[in-house]
Design a protein around this motif. Structure first.
Motif, PDB file in Angstrom:
ATOM      1  N   TYR A   1      30.281  33.741 100.938  1.00  9.57           N
ATOM      2  CA  TYR A   1      29.795  33.295 102.454  1.00  9.57           C
ATOM      3  C   TYR A   1      30.630  32.593 103.314  1.00  9.57           C
ATOM      4  N   GLY A   2      31.425  31.825 102.706  1.00  8.08           N
ATOM      5  CA  GLY A   2      32.610  31.219 103.540  1.00  8.08           C
ATOM      6  C   GLY A   2      33.420  32.104 104.330  1.00  8.08           C
ATOM      7  N   VAL A   3      33.692  33.387 103.619  1.00 10.18           N
ATOM      8  CA  VAL A   3      34.637  34.382 104.280  1.00 10.18           C
ATOM      9  C   VAL A   3      33.532  34.957 105.449  1.00 10.18           C
ATOM     10  N   LEU A   4      32.510  35.192 105.001  1.00 13.44           N
ATOM     11  CA  LEU A   4      31.687  36.088 106.119  1.00 13.44           C
ATOM     12  C   LEU A   4      31.187  35.118 107.226  1.00 13.44           C
ATOM     13  N   PHE A   5      31.291  33.854 107.098  1.00 11.80           N
ATOM     14  CA  PHE A   5      31.092  32.907 108.407  1.00 11.80           C
ATOM     15  C   PHE A   5      32.369  33.059 109.293  1.00 11.80           C
ATOM     16  N   LEU A   6      33.542  33.062 108.556  1.00 13.44           N
ATOM     17  CA  LEU A   6      34.671  33.345 109.394  1.00 13.44           C
ATOM     18  C   LEU A   6      34.921  34.784 110.174  1.00 13.44           C
ATOM     19  N   ILE A   7      34.464  35.630 109.203  1.00 12.05           N
ATOM     20  CA  ILE A   7      34.320  37.169 109.879  1.00 12.05           C
ATOM     21  C   ILE A   7      33.236  37.237 111.040  1.00 12.05           C
ATOM     22  N   LEU A   8      32.113  36.483 110.932  1.00 11.43           N
ATOM     23  CA  LEU A   8      31.198  36.509 111.781  1.00 11.43           C
ATOM     24  C   LEU A   8      31.578  35.845 113.252  1.00 11.43           C
TER      25      LEU A   8
ATOM     26  N   GLY B   1      32.715  27.191 106.998  1.00 10.28           N
ATOM     27  CA  GLY B   1      33.400  28.684 106.398  1.00 10.28           C
ATOM     28  C   GLY B   1      34.570  28.313 105.544  1.00 10.28           C
ATOM     29  N   TRP B   2      35.349  27.364 106.169  1.00  5.19           N
ATOM     30  CA  TRP B   2      36.786  26.951 105.512  1.00  5.19           C
ATOM     31  C   TRP B   2      36.187  26.013 104.307  1.00  5.19           C
ATOM     32  N   TYR B   3      35.460  25.291 104.612  1.00  3.71           N
ATOM     33  CA  TYR B   3      35.011  24.216 103.489  1.00  3.71           C
ATOM     34  C   TYR B   3      34.550  24.822 102.174  1.00  3.71           C
ATOM     35  N   ARG B   4      33.631  25.992 102.703  1.00  4.24           N
ATOM     36  CA  ARG B   4      32.981  26.805 101.438  1.00  4.24           C
ATOM     37  C   ARG B   4      33.976  27.407 100.618  1.00  4.24           C
ATOM     38  N   ILE B   5      35.099  27.724 101.314  1.00  3.62           N
ATOM     39  CA  ILE B   5      36.280  28.650 100.547  1.00  3.62           C
ATOM     40  C   ILE B   5      37.029  27.446  99.539  1.00  3.62           C
ATOM     41  N   VAL B   6      37.347  26.810 100.502  1.00  6.96           N
ATOM     42  CA  VAL B   6      38.240  25.494  99.577  1.00  6.96           C
ATOM     43  C   VAL B   6      37.538  24.914  98.298  1.00  6.96           C
ATOM     44  N   LEU B   7      36.070  24.475  98.696  1.00  7.35           N
ATOM     45  CA  LEU B   7      35.399  24.100  97.691  1.00  7.35           C
ATOM     46  C   LEU B   7      35.247  24.906  96.386  1.00  7.35           C
TER      47      LEU B   7
END
Length: 285
Positions: free
Chosen positions: A130-137, A261-267
């Motif tokens: 969902y982090g990636v999806l936020f970045l794409i959106l 989004g970046w926070y989710r990916i890193v975590l």
């Protein structure tokens, strides 16, 4: 005393992560891996209590929404015109329609979610996805079509509710899934965030009701310390939620959701690396 301090910590984490699109349940489950709540000598009792605790402290978060948006959500306010009251009833109708999908699936698969999906592996995967999806959106840069609740249709509300259903998987984030879905459907960030807040009220009340009923029937009720730990977590969650909601609404006036989004990916990556390098087992928590 230590468990009460842990409850304060859990309340802070709940209050922050419930409204920011970064997954409150995921954070609470991971936190319990490192500093578990211990209310009894029996590990099974501790697990039962935590399964209930992580849902019921959300009640404090719900109260924060009710307090902050009481006028906006109150269709009987004497300060509102007849048109405004009608719009408020319509808003509640859309909230209830959007609550149906998650309500049905949550009741049917509650045990599966707790026993099978509540693992660090699943949490890491959904955090990253969902982090990636936020970045794409956010990279689409499309102008929103829905800038006020009167423009939000019942069909769109139902589709947002389907997105909330996906948030039953730990690590997804209820607010993250609903905000992501609402923005994708054409809502402004402001409408998406507020509708997510309002949608939390029936969702959390329903989940809390189911959990407490199961705990009372199967767990035999609360002991004095358990009730105290729960109340402390709820109060802290309420206070921190007030601050988190105000922060988010101020933040999105000037920024998009890429930071989350970046926070989710890193975590998510950190979680995977921790369990891979430490050799800790990714067991249900």
């Amino acid at each position: 005393m230590l468990e009460y301090l842990k409850s304060v910590l859990f309340g802070i984490v709940q209050g922050i992560t419930e409204w920011l699109p970064i997954s409150s349940t995921g954070h609470l489950i991971l936190l319990n891996q490192f500093t578990p709540l211990t209310v009894a000598a029996d590990p099974a009792r501790n697990q039962e209590f935590f399964d209930m605790f992580k849902v019921l402290i959300q009640f404090g978060s719900i109260l924060a929404v009710v307090v902050l948006y009481f006028h906006k959500l109150n269709p009987f306010s004497p300060k509102k015109t007849e048109r405004e009251k009608k719009n408020t009833f319509s808003l509640w109708g859309k909230v209830l329609v959007a609550s149906v999908p998650a309500g049905i699936i949550g009741i049917l698969f509650n045990d599966v979610i707790d026993s099978v999906l509540s693992t660090p592996y699943v949490i890491a995967a959904t955090l990253i996805l969902y982090g990636v999806l936020f970045l794409i959106l956010e990279s689409r840069n499309k102008q929103p079509k829905v800038k006020k609740f009167s423009e939000l249709t019942y069909q769109m509300a139902l589709l947002i509710g389907v997105c909330q259903m996906l948030a039953l998987i730990p690590g997804t984030s209820r607010s993250g899934a609903t905000i992501l879905g609402a923005v994708f459907l054409g809502c402004s960030r402001f409408v998406a965030a507020e509708f997510s807040f309002f949608l939390a009220i029936p969702a959390m009340l329903g989940a809390s009701g189911v959990k407490i009923l199961i705990f009372l029937v199967e767990g035999g009720g609360f002991s004095g310390p358990e009730l105290g730990i729960l109340l402390v977590g709820m109060v802290i969650s309420f206070i921190v939620s007030m601050l988190a909601i105000r922060f988010l609404m101020g933040f999105i006036k000037k920024h998009d959701f890429k930071a989350f989004g970046w926070y989710r990916i890193v975590l998510g990556i950190v979680v995977v690396l921790y369990f891979a390098l430490s050799g800790a087992q990714m067991m249900p928590v």
